[in-house]
Design a protein around this motif. Structure first.
Motif, PDB file in Angstrom:
ATOM      1  N   ALA A   1       0.835  -1.207   0.000  1.00  0.00           N
ATOM      2  CA  ALA A   1       0.000   0.000   0.000  1.00  0.00           C
ATOM      3  C   ALA A   1       0.867   1.253   0.000  1.00  0.00           C
ATOM      4  CB  ALA A   1      -0.932  -0.004   1.204  1.00  0.00           C
ATOM      5  N   LEU A   2       1.913   1.257   0.815  1.00  0.00           N
ATOM      6  CA  LEU A   2       2.807   2.413   0.857  1.00  0.00           C
ATOM      7  C   LEU A   2       3.547   2.577  -0.474  1.00  0.00           C
ATOM      8  CD1 LEU A   2       4.284   2.121   4.459  1.00  0.00           C
ATOM      9  CD2 LEU A   2       2.606   3.773   3.611  1.00  0.00           C
TER      10      LEU A   2
ATOM     11  N   PHE B   1       3.313   5.908  -2.801  1.00  0.00           N
ATOM     12  CA  PHE B   1       4.525   6.608  -3.245  1.00  0.00           C
ATOM     13  C   PHE B   1       4.578   6.672  -4.771  1.00  0.00           C
ATOM     14  CE2 PHE B   1       8.975   6.514  -4.598  1.00  0.00           C
ATOM     15  CZ  PHE B   1       9.418   7.701  -4.036  1.00  0.00           C
ATOM     16  N   SER B   2       4.282   5.565  -5.412  1.00  0.00           N
ATOM     17  CA  SER B   2       4.305   5.510  -6.871  1.00  0.00           C
ATOM     18  C   SER B   2       3.324   6.500  -7.485  1.00  0.00           C
ATOM     19  CB  SER B   2       3.982   4.091  -7.332  1.00  0.00           C
ATOM     20  OG  SER B   2       3.844   4.036  -8.725  1.00  0.00           O
TER      21      SER B   2
ATOM     22  N   SER C   1       4.354   9.747  -9.794  1.00  0.00           N
ATOM     23  CA  SER C   1       4.046   9.659 -11.225  1.00  0.00           C
ATOM     24  C   SER C   1       2.878  10.537 -11.685  1.00  0.00           C
ATOM     25  CB  SER C   1       3.763   8.206 -11.613  1.00  0.00           C
ATOM     26  OG  SER C   1       2.585   7.741 -10.990  1.00  0.00           O
ATOM     27  N   ILE C   2       2.062  11.043 -10.771  1.00  0.00           N
ATOM     28  CA  ILE C   2       0.870  11.775 -11.208  1.00  0.00           C
ATOM     29  C   ILE C   2       1.176  13.067 -11.967  1.00  0.00           C
ATOM     30  CG2 ILE C   2       0.354  13.061  -9.107  1.00  0.00           C
ATOM     31  CD1 ILE C   2      -2.658  11.935  -9.900  1.00  0.00           C
ATOM     32  N   PRO C   3       2.256  13.807 -11.694  1.00  0.00           N
ATOM     33  CA  PRO C   3       2.523  14.969 -12.549  1.00  0.00           C
ATOM     34  C   PRO C   3       2.727  14.587 -14.022  1.00  0.00           C
ATOM     35  CG  PRO C   3       3.778  15.155 -10.532  1.00  0.00           C
ATOM     36  CD  PRO C   3       3.174  13.782 -10.550  1.00  0.00           C
TER      37      PRO C   3
ATOM     38  N   ALA D   1      -6.458   8.917  -7.673  1.00  0.00           N
ATOM     39  CA  ALA D   1      -5.378   7.978  -8.002  1.00  0.00           C
ATOM     40  C   ALA D   1      -5.097   7.052  -6.818  1.00  0.00           C
ATOM     41  CB  ALA D   1      -4.119   8.742  -8.391  1.00  0.00           C
ATOM     42  N   TYR D   2      -5.117   7.611  -5.605  1.00  0.00           N
ATOM     43  CA  TYR D   2      -4.952   6.772  -4.411  1.00  0.00           C
ATOM     44  C   TYR D   2      -6.094   5.763  -4.298  1.00  0.00           C
ATOM     45  CZ  TYR D   2      -1.370   9.939  -2.481  1.00  0.00           C
ATOM     46  OH  TYR D   2      -0.235  10.678  -2.260  1.00  0.00           O
TER      47      TYR D   2
END
Length: 124
Positions: free
Chosen positions: A5-6, A10-11, A15-17, A61-62
């Protein structure tokens, strides 16, 4: 499970930008090309709309990552037990692992897709 989950959080955070830039570039297809590259798009978004706009849709996204990764592993284990004999459980053949992985990923993404759609709407 917590490490997974962590790792997903973090991923997504890192990566979202890039994903926001990709969505912005997709929306501009067929229009005047003011976005020519990923980094140029990120620079323009942060200049015009603020740096925080690059992380638009992060909550969705989360949610998508939580749903997808939360479902995939339990479904994988259930499929593996379904397709294997008792003797094969400890040493599962590759083809059966592959089938279980494909099936579990397909089912998990069905449930995670609505969160992905919400994320893209928030980024556009």
């Amino acid at each position: 499970m917590l490490a997974g989950a962590l790792g997903a959080v973090f991923s997504e955070s890192v990566s979202i930008p890039f994903d926001t830039a990709k969505v912005t570039m997709f929306v501009q297809v067929g229009k005047s090309s003011e976005y020519n590259s990923v980094f140029g798009t990120m620079r323009k978004i942060s200049h015009d709309k603020g740096i925080t706009k690059l992380w638009a849709g992060l909550n969705a996204a989360y949610l998508r990552a939580f749903i997808f990764h939360g479902l995939k592993l339990p479904i994988y284990e259930n499929f593996k037990y379904f397709v294997c004999t008792k003797e094969e459980i400890t040493n599962t053949p590759f083809v059966k692992k592959m089938f279980a992985g494909i099936a579990s990923g397909a089912i998990a993404i069905i449930f995670a897709t609505p969160a992905e759609v919400i994320k893209v709407k928030m980024q556009a």
